[in-house]
Design a protein around this motif. Sequence first.
Motif, PDB file in Angstrom:
ATOM      1  N   THR A   2      -1.699  -9.774 -11.142  1.00  0.00           N
ATOM      2  CA  THR A   2      -2.264 -10.009 -12.463  1.00  0.00           C
ATOM      3  C   THR A   2      -1.535 -11.146 -13.154  1.00  0.00           C
ATOM      4  O   THR A   2      -0.481 -11.591 -12.723  1.00  0.00           O
ATOM      5  N   ARG A   6       6.151 -10.474 -16.187  1.00  0.00           N
ATOM      6  CA  ARG A   6       7.107  -9.373 -16.061  1.00  0.00           C
ATOM      7  C   ARG A   6       8.445  -9.871 -16.582  1.00  0.00           C
ATOM      8  O   ARG A   6       9.023 -10.795 -16.022  1.00  0.00           O
ATOM      9  N   GLU A  35       7.389  -6.265  -5.324  1.00  0.00           N
ATOM     10  CA  GLU A  35       5.990  -5.827  -5.250  1.00  0.00           C
ATOM     11  C   GLU A  35       5.866  -4.550  -4.429  1.00  0.00           C
ATOM     12  O   GLU A  35       5.095  -3.657  -4.764  1.00  0.00           O
ATOM     13  N   ARG A  38       7.015  -1.780  -6.684  1.00  0.00           N
ATOM     14  CA  ARG A  38       6.010  -1.561  -7.743  1.00  0.00           C
ATOM     15  C   ARG A  38       4.825  -0.766  -7.201  1.00  0.00           C
ATOM     16  O   ARG A  38       4.332   0.154  -7.853  1.00  0.00           O
ATOM     17  N   GLN A  39       4.356  -1.129  -6.018  1.00  0.00           N
ATOM     18  CA  GLN A  39       3.210  -0.416  -5.445  1.00  0.00           C
ATOM     19  C   GLN A  39       3.564   1.041  -5.156  1.00  0.00           C
ATOM     20  O   GLN A  39       2.762   1.944  -5.414  1.00  0.00           O
ATOM     21  N   ALA A  41       5.755   2.801  -6.757  1.00  0.00           N
ATOM     22  CA  ALA A  41       5.864   3.464  -8.056  1.00  0.00           C
ATOM     23  C   ALA A  41       4.494   3.796  -8.639  1.00  0.00           C
ATOM     24  O   ALA A  41       4.350   4.771  -9.380  1.00  0.00           O
ATOM     25  N   GLU A  42       3.491   2.991  -8.311  1.00  0.00           N
ATOM     26  CA  GLU A  42       2.121   3.240  -8.795  1.00  0.00           C
ATOM     27  C   GLU A  42       1.385   4.270  -7.938  1.00  0.00           C
ATOM     28  O   GLU A  42       0.230   4.577  -8.184  1.00  0.00           O
ATOM     29  N   GLY A  43       2.058   4.793  -6.916  1.00  0.00           N
ATOM     30  CA  GLY A  43       1.446   5.821  -6.075  1.00  0.00           C
ATOM     31  C   GLY A  43       0.699   5.279  -4.873  1.00  0.00           C
ATOM     32  O   GLY A  43       0.033   6.016  -4.162  1.00  0.00           O
ATOM     33  N   TYR A  44       0.778   3.985  -4.652  1.00  0.00           N
ATOM     34  CA  TYR A  44       0.112   3.351  -3.517  1.00  0.00           C
ATOM     35  C   TYR A  44       1.130   3.169  -2.411  1.00  0.00           C
ATOM     36  O   TYR A  44       2.257   2.747  -2.667  1.00  0.00           O
ATOM     37  N   THR A  45       0.743   3.486  -1.185  1.00  0.00           N
ATOM     38  CA  THR A  45       1.626   3.282  -0.039  1.00  0.00           C
ATOM     39  C   THR A  45       1.201   2.003   0.673  1.00  0.00           C
ATOM     40  O   THR A  45       0.162   1.979   1.330  1.00  0.00           O
ATOM     41  N   ASN A  93      -6.472  -3.213  -1.951  1.00  0.00           N
ATOM     42  CA  ASN A  93      -6.603  -2.079  -2.867  1.00  0.00           C
ATOM     43  C   ASN A  93      -6.383  -2.429  -4.329  1.00  0.00           C
ATOM     44  O   ASN A  93      -5.922  -1.625  -5.106  1.00  0.00           O
ATOM     45  N   ASN A  95      -4.105  -4.166  -5.691  1.00  0.00           N
ATOM     46  CA  ASN A  95      -2.695  -4.215  -6.116  1.00  0.00           C
ATOM     47  C   ASN A  95      -2.060  -5.537  -5.748  1.00  0.00           C
ATOM     48  O   ASN A  95      -0.966  -5.595  -5.253  1.00  0.00           O
TER      49      ASN A  95
END
Length: 96
Positions: A2, A6, A35, A38-39, A41-45, A93, A95
Amino acid sequence: MTNRKRTVGINIRVTPQEKKRIVRFAKKCRLSVSEYIRQLAEGYTPQQLPGQELYEVLWELQKLQDDYNAENLNRTIGKLTAYLFEEREGDSNGND
């Protein structure tokens, strides 16, 4: 990624072995360590991407397909292409 900037950092302590493992996993996913974390932490593996060798083999198969247009070769290329696109879509995905 995005367009937001940061500006806030988070510092964590890890062992040298943990750091090596995190860096190795991030590289396999072709992500920076930041990154990658961060991914997570956002619940994405994040998923490991296929190596360059697989893309080179696919390229060679596509050249063979152009030259010979064999039915079995077409089927094999279709399977490989589907696999590669499935892997890449799983990585994106939203991200970036």
